[in-house]
Design a protein around this motif. Structure first.
Motif, PDB file in Angstrom:
ATOM      1  N   LEU A  76      36.957  59.273  18.307  1.00  0.00           N
ATOM      2  CA  LEU A  76      37.438  58.169  17.660  1.00  0.00           C
ATOM      3  C   LEU A  76      36.648  57.084  18.359  1.00  0.00           C
ATOM      4  N   LEU A  77      35.678  57.735  19.604  1.00  0.00           N
ATOM      5  CA  LEU A  77      35.824  56.479  20.808  1.00  0.00           C
ATOM      6  C   LEU A  77      33.870  56.511  21.016  1.00  0.00           C
ATOM      7  N   ARG A  78      34.312  55.054  21.095  1.00  0.00           N
ATOM      8  CA  ARG A  78      32.262  55.719  22.007  1.00  0.00           C
ATOM      9  C   ARG A  78      31.720  55.508  23.284  1.00  0.00           C
ATOM     10  N   SER A  79      32.768  53.875  24.238  1.00  0.00           N
ATOM     11  CA  SER A  79      32.137  54.298  25.425  1.00  0.00           C
ATOM     12  C   SER A  79      33.250  54.017  26.200  1.00  0.00           C
ATOM     13  N   VAL A  80      33.439  53.456  27.509  1.00  0.00           N
ATOM     14  CA  VAL A  80      34.262  52.860  28.558  1.00  0.00           C
ATOM     15  C   VAL A  80      33.609  52.903  28.991  1.00  0.00           C
ATOM     16  N   GLU A  81      34.028  51.185  29.696  1.00  0.00           N
ATOM     17  CA  GLU A  81      33.891  50.047  30.837  1.00  0.00           C
ATOM     18  C   GLU A  81      34.871  49.293  31.582  1.00  0.00           C
ATOM     19  N   ALA A  82      34.140  49.769  32.717  1.00  0.00           N
ATOM     20  CA  ALA A  82      35.076  48.459  33.806  1.00  0.00           C
ATOM     21  C   ALA A  82      35.378  47.005  33.240  1.00  0.00           C
ATOM     22  N   ALA A  83      35.750  46.471  33.450  1.00  0.00           N
ATOM     23  CA  ALA A  83      35.519  45.191  33.711  1.00  0.00           C
ATOM     24  C   ALA A  83      36.588  44.364  34.685  1.00  0.00           C
ATOM     25  N   GLY A  84      35.736  43.970  35.183  1.00  0.00           N
ATOM     26  CA  GLY A  84      37.546  43.097  36.502  1.00  0.00           C
ATOM     27  C   GLY A  84      38.470  44.659  36.514  1.00  0.00           C
ATOM     28  N   PRO A  85      39.994  43.481  36.024  1.00  0.00           N
ATOM     29  CA  PRO A  85      40.707  45.124  36.048  1.00  0.00           C
ATOM     30  C   PRO A  85      41.414  45.407  35.297  1.00  0.00           C
ATOM     31  N   TYR A  86      40.335  45.748  34.312  1.00  0.00           N
ATOM     32  CA  TYR A  86      40.602  45.735  32.892  1.00  0.00           C
ATOM     33  C   TYR A  86      39.650  47.300  32.036  1.00  0.00           C
ATOM     34  N   LEU A  87      39.647  48.163  31.924  1.00  0.00           N
ATOM     35  CA  LEU A  87      39.020  49.266  31.241  1.00  0.00           C
ATOM     36  C   LEU A  87      39.011  48.654  29.680  1.00  0.00           C
ATOM     37  N   ASN A  88      37.711  47.926  29.531  1.00  0.00           N
ATOM     38  CA  ASN A  88      37.615  48.418  27.961  1.00  0.00           C
ATOM     39  C   ASN A  88      36.483  49.186  27.140  1.00  0.00           C
ATOM     40  N   PHE A  89      37.326  49.143  26.187  1.00  0.00           N
ATOM     41  CA  PHE A  89      36.851  50.617  25.136  1.00  0.00           C
ATOM     42  C   PHE A  89      36.143  50.367  23.899  1.00  0.00           C
ATOM     43  N   ARG A  90      34.984  51.093  23.665  1.00  0.00           N
ATOM     44  CA  ARG A  90      34.416  50.469  22.013  1.00  0.00           C
ATOM     45  C   ARG A  90      35.187  51.591  20.867  1.00  0.00           C
ATOM     46  N   VAL A  91      34.750  51.747  19.976  1.00  0.00           N
ATOM     47  CA  VAL A  91      35.703  52.851  19.173  1.00  0.00           C
ATOM     48  C   VAL A  91      33.779  52.985  18.548  1.00  0.00           C
ATOM     49  N   ASP A  92      34.137  54.362  17.576  1.00  0.00           N
ATOM     50  CA  ASP A  92      33.669  54.207  16.471  1.00  0.00           C
ATOM     51  C   ASP A  92      33.576  54.001  15.033  1.00  0.00           C
ATOM     52  N   PRO A  93      32.500  52.234  14.510  1.00  0.00           N
ATOM     53  CA  PRO A  93      32.874  51.384  13.965  1.00  0.00           C
ATOM     54  C   PRO A  93      33.286  52.504  12.471  1.00  0.00           C
ATOM     55  N   ALA A  94      31.948  53.424  12.402  1.00  0.00           N
ATOM     56  CA  ALA A  94      32.951  54.128  11.222  1.00  0.00           C
ATOM     57  C   ALA A  94      33.703  55.071  11.366  1.00  0.00           C
TER      58      ALA A  94
END
Ligand code: ARG
Length: 585
Positions: A76-94
């Motif tokens: 379901l997911l594509r990537s994860v990235e740290a941005a300051g105190p947050y973990l940002n996730f990207r999902v698989d759009p399809a």
């Protein structure tokens, strides 16, 4: 439940599993980043600071690295990235599209919230709203309560909670005695049309008040004696005044019926203040016997000073009950007769003290459900020029509201279709848009804040209005009429590569989550906000992604499914606010 946020939470829980006492990670913690360019979902690492004894940004870095491979391999997911105190996730759009659009098209999406398991289990809730007083006119300010209460009921039901919608009509009290007194002694003939007759009653009450206020002292005393005689007949339910009460009370009830019909508001049960007199007196007797209530100068009351809630009178010197006494009875009857687990009162913020007193008194009486009773307060409805007041004569009564909205809608949008459409469709379209404008305008505001009502602004097809939401819905219907073939749930959604399309899919996917939050917070405005966002994303997609002129038939199919799902969600979502959009306008 949202599959994607659930996946994120379960990954994070996995990382903490080694800890001696891992912190709780509720799914609701997952947020949306302020800007879609940053990712689809964000996890705030603050909540882990204590358990991991590290600063949130360092935790975010550590988790991003630890999770990278797992996320990349996740279906379901594509990537994860740290941005300051947050973990940002990207999902698989399809994947998100595949998990969302067919479910919207076959309707199963709209049952997900109700079918999701829940801890603690759902219990029956009663929502009391509207509560107008007879012998007084219904005005635009009263619409806020209906919009809020009715939306709450619908939101509860969407989430699988049995909700009982009730009204509590104020059909007794001194205001009515004054009104009837005036009618018997001075008024002319009442009009016969339903709304006009109800509003006429309100005018008699206003006239009575003016007469009393301007009367010289001696005259005033005589008037007061007459009014008190009327009140006695009302309390005893006998005599000429009681007959006039029956008749005129019905006039008001008829106006309310018509208004609720126009608005599509429904009640499962209607309570009347006049029914609460006797059970109220019983509670007074019981409280006296148990020493919870005390006698004071011929009256009966309860000392709530220890709670800083003053002294609450429950029985007057002349043995009559008060507003609060009736509420003590009503609160009990609600729980005892309807087997509910929670009782919500949608009532203006000016009655906050009243409800604190009532609930505290119930608690002192040993009524355990007192703490399951909730006052949901809301702010005022103002006009652009300021407060509404019957004295200043700037109250917008229902009949005028309905008439002026209809006139505006006909002149600006609908008259052009005369001849083409039947008169019935024109009238019904005008009603639906007017109701949408009123309900949406009232529901979109946070209950705690006041609202400025502006008829023309609320009827614009641009901006954050119910009219714009209806207009968006009709645009989608228009596309579907144009294409003629039905949407295909099996279309290839991986073709939806435009950022606008993906943003729209994400809004559709998240809608259920918002409805769950709106319920938990008793905030229908959250639903309104999500629908507005969907309409904005749709308007962008409408520009980037033509359907009929799509470059390939496969892409046309995918876009058509996206558009149709958006329309379907708008329809179901607006229904949560009591709005039925027209198919064309
Ligand atoms: N009819 C009352 C009024 O206009 C509101 C009733 C609110 N509900 C209640 N249970 N007290 O002020």
């Amino acid at each position: 439940m949202n599959l994607f946020t659930a996946a994120i939470v379960s990954l994070i829980r996995g990382q903490l599993a080694g800890l001696a006492s891992p912190p709780e990670i509720p799914e609701g913690l997952v947020e949306r980043p302020p800007d879609a360019a940053m990712g689809d979902y964000a996890f705030p690492c603050f909540v882990l600071a204590k358990a991991l004894r590290k600063a949130p940004p360092a935790i975010a870095q550590q988790l991003a690295a630890a999770l990278a491979a797992e996320v990349a391999a996740h279906p379901l997911l594509r990537s994860v990235e740290a941005a300051g105190p947050y973990l940002n996730f990207r999902v698989d759009p399809a994947e998100m599209a595949r998990r969302t659009l067919p479910a919207i098209l076959d309707g199963s999406y709209f049952r997900r919230n109700a079918e999701a398991p829940r801890e603690p289990p759902r219990e029956k809730v009663m929502v009391e709203y509207s509560q107008p007083n007879t012998h007084k006119a219904f005005h635009v300010g009263h619409m806020r309560n209906v919009a809020l209460g009715d939306a709450l009921v619908r939101i509860f039901r969407y989430n699988g909670i049995e909700a009982i919608a009730v009204n509590y009509i104020g059909d007794v009290g001194t205001h009515i005695a004054r009104c009837l007194w005036y009618i018997r002694h001075r008024a002319g003939e009442p009009p016969t049309e339903t709304q006009a007759r109800g509003e006429w009653l309100g005018e008699q009450y206003t006239a009575a008040t003016a007469l009393l206020e301007n009367a010289p002292e001696a005259g005033r005393a005589a008037y007061d004696r007459e009014i008190s005689a009327v009140l006695q007949q009302l309390e005893a339910r006998e005599g000429e005044a009681a007959e006039l009460w029956q008749e005129t009370r019905q006039w008001s009830l008829d106006t309310f019926e018509e208004i609720y019909g126009w608005l599509d508001a429904h009640f499962d049960h209607v309570f009347y203040e006049s029914e609460m007199d006797r059970p109220g007196k019983e509670i007074v007797a019981e409280g006296l016997e148990r020493g919870v209530f005390v006698r004071s100068a011929g009256a009966v009351g309860i000392d709530l000073e220890p709670e800083q809630l003053g002294f609450l009178l429950v029985l007057k010197g002349d043995g009559t009950t008060l507003y609060a006494t009736k509420d003590l009875a009503l609160a009990r009857i609600k729980f005892e007769r309807f087997g509910i687990g929670r009782s919500i009162y949608v009532v203006g913020a000016e009655q906050t003290l009243h409800f604190k007193q009532v609930f505290k008194t119930l608690e002192r009486l040993g009524f355990p459900q007192a703490e399951r009773s909730v006052h949901l307060p809301y702010g005022l409805v103002m006009l652009p020029e300021g407060k509404m007041s019957s004295r200043a004569g700037n109250v917008i009564l229902f009949s005028r509201l309905r008439r002026e909205m209809r006139a505006y809608l006909l002149t600006h949008y609908l008259e052009a279709h005369r001849g083409d459409w039947t008169d019935e469709e024109i009238e019904e379209t005008a009603r639906r848009i007017a109701v949408a404008a009123i309900r949406y305008g009232m529901a979109k505001q946070d209950p705690a804040k006041s609202i400025v009502f502006n008829l023309e602004d609320w009827l614009q097809t641009e901006g954050d209005t119910g009219t714009y939401l209806c207009y968006t819905y009709t645009r989608i219907c228009g596309v579907q009429r144009h294409v003629t073939e039905p949407p295909r749930p099996g279309a290839d959604f991986s073709l939806l590569g435009q950022p606008t399309e993906q943003a729209l899919i994400r809004e559709l996917h998240d809608f259920n989550r918002t409805v769950a939050r709106a319920e938990a917070n008793l905030r229908p405005n959250m639903v309104a906000g999500a629908l507005f966002q969907i309409c904005k994303e749709f308007s962008r997609t409408y520009e980037t992604s033509p359907v009929k002129q799509a470059p390939t038939p496969e892409l046309r199919d995918a876009r058509l499914a996206l558009f149709a799902a958006t329309g379907q969600l708008l329809k179901e979502g607006l229904a949560l606010l009591g709005i039925t959009p027209p198919e064309r306008m």
